[in-house]
Structures are given as C-alpha cells and as structure tokens.
Design an enzyme around this catalytic site. Sequence first.
Site, PDB file in Angstrom:
ATOM      1  N   GLN A  51     -52.383  -8.255 -13.731  1.00 32.97           N
ATOM      2  CA  GLN A  51     -51.038  -7.536 -13.939  1.00 32.97           C
ATOM      3  C   GLN A  51     -50.160  -6.709 -13.054  1.00 32.97           C
ATOM      4  O   GLN A  51     -49.491  -6.484 -12.868  1.00 32.97           O
ATOM      5  CB  GLN A  51     -51.061  -5.973 -15.219  1.00 32.97           C
ATOM      6  CG  GLN A  51     -51.313  -6.858 -16.145  1.00 32.97           C
ATOM      7  CD  GLN A  51     -51.613  -6.486 -17.753  1.00 32.97           C
ATOM      8  OE1 GLN A  51     -52.666  -5.653 -17.587  1.00 32.97           O
ATOM      9  NE2 GLN A  51     -51.141  -6.129 -18.612  1.00 32.97           N
ATOM     10  N   HIS A 133     -58.437  -8.827 -24.847  1.00 31.86           N
ATOM     11  CA  HIS A 133     -57.037  -9.377 -24.030  1.00 31.86           C
ATOM     12  C   HIS A 133     -56.995  -9.408 -22.268  1.00 31.86           C
ATOM     13  O   HIS A 133     -56.474  -9.953 -21.954  1.00 31.86           O
ATOM     14  CB  HIS A 133     -55.956  -8.480 -24.850  1.00 31.86           C
ATOM     15  CG  HIS A 133     -55.310  -8.147 -23.943  1.00 31.86           C
ATOM     16  ND1 HIS A 133     -53.121  -8.787 -24.995  1.00 31.86           N
ATOM     17  CD2 HIS A 133     -53.984  -8.084 -22.940  1.00 31.86           C
ATOM     18  CE1 HIS A 133     -52.893  -8.394 -24.284  1.00 31.86           C
ATOM     19  NE2 HIS A 133     -52.650  -7.774 -23.159  1.00 31.86           N
ATOM     20  N   HIS A 137     -56.414 -11.489 -19.236  1.00 37.41           N
ATOM     21  CA  HIS A 137     -55.669 -10.944 -18.229  1.00 37.41           C
ATOM     22  C   HIS A 137     -56.444 -11.563 -16.199  1.00 37.41           C
ATOM     23  O   HIS A 137     -55.674 -12.679 -15.839  1.00 37.41           O
ATOM     24  CB  HIS A 137     -55.333  -9.978 -18.133  1.00 37.41           C
ATOM     25  CG  HIS A 137     -53.879  -9.757 -18.478  1.00 37.41           C
ATOM     26  ND1 HIS A 137     -52.772 -10.416 -18.363  1.00 37.41           N
ATOM     27  CD2 HIS A 137     -53.587  -8.480 -19.434  1.00 37.41           C
ATOM     28  CE1 HIS A 137     -52.137  -9.310 -18.707  1.00 37.41           C
ATOM     29  NE2 HIS A 137     -52.420  -8.642 -19.768  1.00 37.41           N
TER      30      HIS A 137
END
Length: 168
Positions: A51, A133, A137
Amino acid sequence: MPILEILHYPDPRLRNRANPIEIFDTELEEFADRMLETMYHSAGIGLAATQVGVSQRLVVIDVSEARDQPLVLANPEILEQEGEEVSEEGCLSVPSVYEKVTRAERIKLRAQSTSGESIEMEADGVLAVCIQHEIDHLDGKLFIDYLSGLKRQRIRKKLEKEGRLAQA
Ligand code: K1U
Ligand code: ZN
C-alpha cells in the site's frame, strides 16, 4: 519520522505480488516503524507494504482499542483456516468504502519478526480478518475483489464523483 504516502485504488502498484523478505536488518526495522506511524496517523488497524509502494512481504497491525499493541509480521503465511465469518471491511487504499466480506473465522499463521525470528500464532475475530486483508494486499488483492461486478462498478462511480479515483 515522516509518514508514507498510501496508494489509492486503482493504482496498478496495488496489484503487484510482493517479494519475500530475505534481509532482516535495521533498515527493515525502521521501515516497519514508519509503516506503524503511517497506520496510526491514518486511523487504520492494519497496513501492508504494498500500500506504500514497497514490494516486500511486510504488514503491520494494531487492533487494540488503546492503539498500543503493534504487531509486525514479515513473510506472513496462513497455515490453517477454519469456519466462515462475514464482517464489514474498509481499506486505506479505497477510502470511504465499507462493504461486507466473508473470510475464515479462525486462522493459524506463520511469520517472522523484523529480526527474522519465527512467529507462530492463532487469531480470530477482527485480528483474523485484518491479517487476511493484509496478506491479500501482499498478493495484489483488494477487498472489493470479493464483491459483485455491479457493486465494484458502483464503487468506481462513487469514487469518480467524489474526485477520489486515482489515475490508473
Ligand atoms: O489494510 C488496510 O487498508 C487497512 C484497513 C484494515 C482493515 C479494516 C477492516 C477490516 C479489515 C482490514 C483499515 O484499517 S480501514 C480503516 C479502519 O480502521 C476500519 C474500517 C472498517 C472496519 C474496521 C476498521
Ligand atoms: Zn486494505
């Protein structure tokens, strides 16, 4: 310590599969600290290196109310999973979108610390959801990929309208 810039959907770098971490040094420790600071600053409960545009299998998590129980996982891998649970998820890379996702209820996990020590742990509840989660990613997957095409289209339209859709 300056915080890191978080990439927003549909930035193509969010679709990269991150590389395993092989070098466990102070640089890695410092990067994990910057990721934690970025996560706390953004009021998130987790953050994956993908991210922030870094291709390393590193995630940071803190699901505690007091925000004082940081968890740093290098090369996390799910060994076993059990049950199913539906819960609402958000994502710092898909701002202002919250949707229900089905995931494993309990997981057994193997990872390493930033100094390369082996970690084995079990998780359930919000922690299990967050770990799944964040590992997604690292594999280039977003929580909206679990939604129907129609819901994803609506989300794109909403983000476009709000001027939040990053240029791909
Ligand atoms: O990885 C991320 O984008 C961070 C993300 C983690 C996450 C939240 C909820 C479920 C699974 C994983 C966030 O922290 S989004 C912001 C947030 O704190 C939040 C949003 C919805 C529910 C609970 C927390
Ligand atoms: Zn996310």
